[in-house]
Design a protein around this motif. Sequence first.
Motif, mmCIF file in Angstrom:
data_model
loop_
_atom_site.group_PDB
_atom_site.id
_atom_site.type_symbol
_atom_site.label_atom_id
_atom_site.label_comp_id
_atom_site.label_asym_id
_atom_site.label_seq_id
_atom_site.Cartn_x
_atom_site.Cartn_y
_atom_site.Cartn_z
ATOM 1 N N UNK A 134 -2.209 15.653 3.651
ATOM 2 C CA UNK A 134 -2.246 14.840 2.443
ATOM 3 C C UNK A 134 -3.404 15.259 1.544
ATOM 4 N N UNK A 135 -4.550 15.480 2.164
ATOM 5 C CA UNK A 135 -5.723 15.888 1.393
ATOM 6 C C UNK A 135 -5.507 17.241 0.731
ATOM 7 N N UNK B 238 -9.426 6.202 -2.415
ATOM 8 C CA UNK B 238 -8.270 5.321 -2.410
ATOM 9 C C UNK B 238 -7.306 5.612 -1.263
ATOM 10 N N UNK B 239 -7.095 6.895 -0.989
ATOM 11 C CA UNK B 239 -6.147 7.140 0.102
ATOM 12 C C UNK B 239 -6.764 6.757 1.452
ATOM 13 N N UNK C 299 -11.340 12.314 -9.160
ATOM 14 C CA UNK C 299 -10.895 12.882 -7.887
ATOM 15 C C UNK C 299 -11.526 12.128 -6.724
ATOM 16 N N UNK D 125 -3.066 13.454 7.781
ATOM 17 C CA UNK D 125 -4.076 13.122 6.772
ATOM 18 C C UNK D 125 -4.621 14.401 6.139
ATOM 19 N N UNK E 267 -9.696 8.960 -6.179
ATOM 20 C CA UNK E 267 -8.403 9.214 -5.551
ATOM 21 C C UNK E 267 -8.566 9.395 -4.040
ATOM 22 N N UNK E 268 -9.605 10.133 -3.667
ATOM 23 C CA UNK E 268 -9.850 10.362 -2.241
ATOM 24 C C UNK E 268 -10.191 9.064 -1.521
ATOM 25 N N UNK F 247 2.085 4.520 -2.818
ATOM 26 C CA UNK F 247 2.087 5.962 -2.551
ATOM 27 C C UNK F 247 3.460 6.570 -2.814
ATOM 28 N N UNK G 113 -13.747 22.355 -12.195
ATOM 29 C CA UNK G 113 -12.903 21.531 -11.331
ATOM 30 C C UNK G 113 -12.176 22.412 -10.313
ATOM 31 N N UNK H 96 -13.508 22.243 -1.842
ATOM 32 C CA UNK H 96 -12.962 21.107 -1.100
ATOM 33 C C UNK H 96 -11.983 21.558 -0.015
ATOM 34 N N UNK I 143 -3.178 16.998 -2.309
ATOM 35 C CA UNK I 143 -3.655 16.527 -3.619
ATOM 36 C C UNK I 143 -4.544 17.586 -4.268
ATOM 37 N N UNK J 225 0.836 -1.211 0.000
ATOM 38 C CA UNK J 225 0.000 0.000 0.000
ATOM 39 C C UNK J 225 0.866 1.254 0.000
ATOM 40 N N UNK K 20 -14.395 23.393 -7.614
ATOM 41 C CA UNK K 20 -14.614 22.304 -6.671
ATOM 42 C C UNK K 20 -13.436 22.170 -5.711
#
Lengths: 153, 153
Positions: A98-99, B101-102, B95, A95, B98-99, A21, A130, A137, A102, A17, A133
Amino acid sequence: MVLSEKQKELIEMIGVFHEHKGLQPLVGRIIGLMLVHEDAEVTFDEIVEHLGVSKSAVSNALTFLQAKERVTYHTKPGDRKRYFSLKLGDWRSDFEKELLNIAEIQRFLEEVLDTRKDKSSEFCTKMKDFSNFLEFFRKEIPILFERFKKQYH
Amino acid sequence: MVLSEKQKELIEMIGVFHEHKGLQPLVGRIIGLMLVHEDAEVTFDEIVEHLGVSKSAVSNALTFLQAKERVTYHTKPGDRKRYFSLKLGDWRSDFEKELLNIAEIQRFLEEVLDTRKDKSSEFCTKMKDFSNFLEFFRKEIPILFERFKKQYH
DNA sequence: TTTTTGGTTCTTCTTTTACAGAACAAACAA
DNA sequence: TTGTTTGTTCTGTAAAAGAAGAACCAAAAA
């Protein structure tokens, strides 16, 4: 400690896993070992033995994990060994980082939109969509974390 | 078409961004080129010329991008060239994938928790806490997408 | 038919990755 | 002092990644 088959399997899965990454194989397996180890901490030697790798590889991997603040160690009185363990306390901010990372692509999308002449084309509309968004996000993520905190504590 | 310095710079930045996500260098640069290209679509030859790489490298990269469904091509009547472009239409589901998945690490965390004997330790508590968050996260993500859709359309 | 275009596949080369192994070093032990 | 433990650093290396270049192929053009 002796590892069961199930534990060895978990270490491999967690290793793979993390490889996906972009981490190097050994790094992922060390994380796996720390997760399944009954003491939740491992010595340098234990890593060498359980994962069957060289000391230099372990040294480099641990240096990396400490630089990334994923791992710390503590020592015990009258014992020169270091006991390495996961810094699980920071999972929340890790975490979140990380979010947000991306979603970084948004910055490039905006720059690209700036340079384009066909602002009202379907292509630009979709990019803008996009980008909007991603902005949404990035604002919502911290709120999501807050909601979780309140809901479960 | 001739690329400005700004556009070349953007291509490099977008390339590096994608490299960090584990894609091979050329693949990221092709994505960058397609984003900044004024027609939003590029021919095989244009890629070769603008990025200064070999035909074989471009062929392999495009095959990869099409397999991952990030790119398609269309043709024009009386023109044998293929015009490759980004499948930007799917950004939403891409997207989201991807989210989710992590957040896959949650599966392993639960399995690890199953094997551990010290369920009430601080270590397990923190893991369980993280796992709970990931579960929460996975449920909230689709809701977030829905909210965005309503809010902005 | 032969040639050209647009792209693919195969082989080779270079570079980078990931690790091994030995030498090394610092702290402690005998 | 000399040896032992606990790592680190340096050098070498097998394997994989990433791409180059040439041969190749199918479709269209001449």
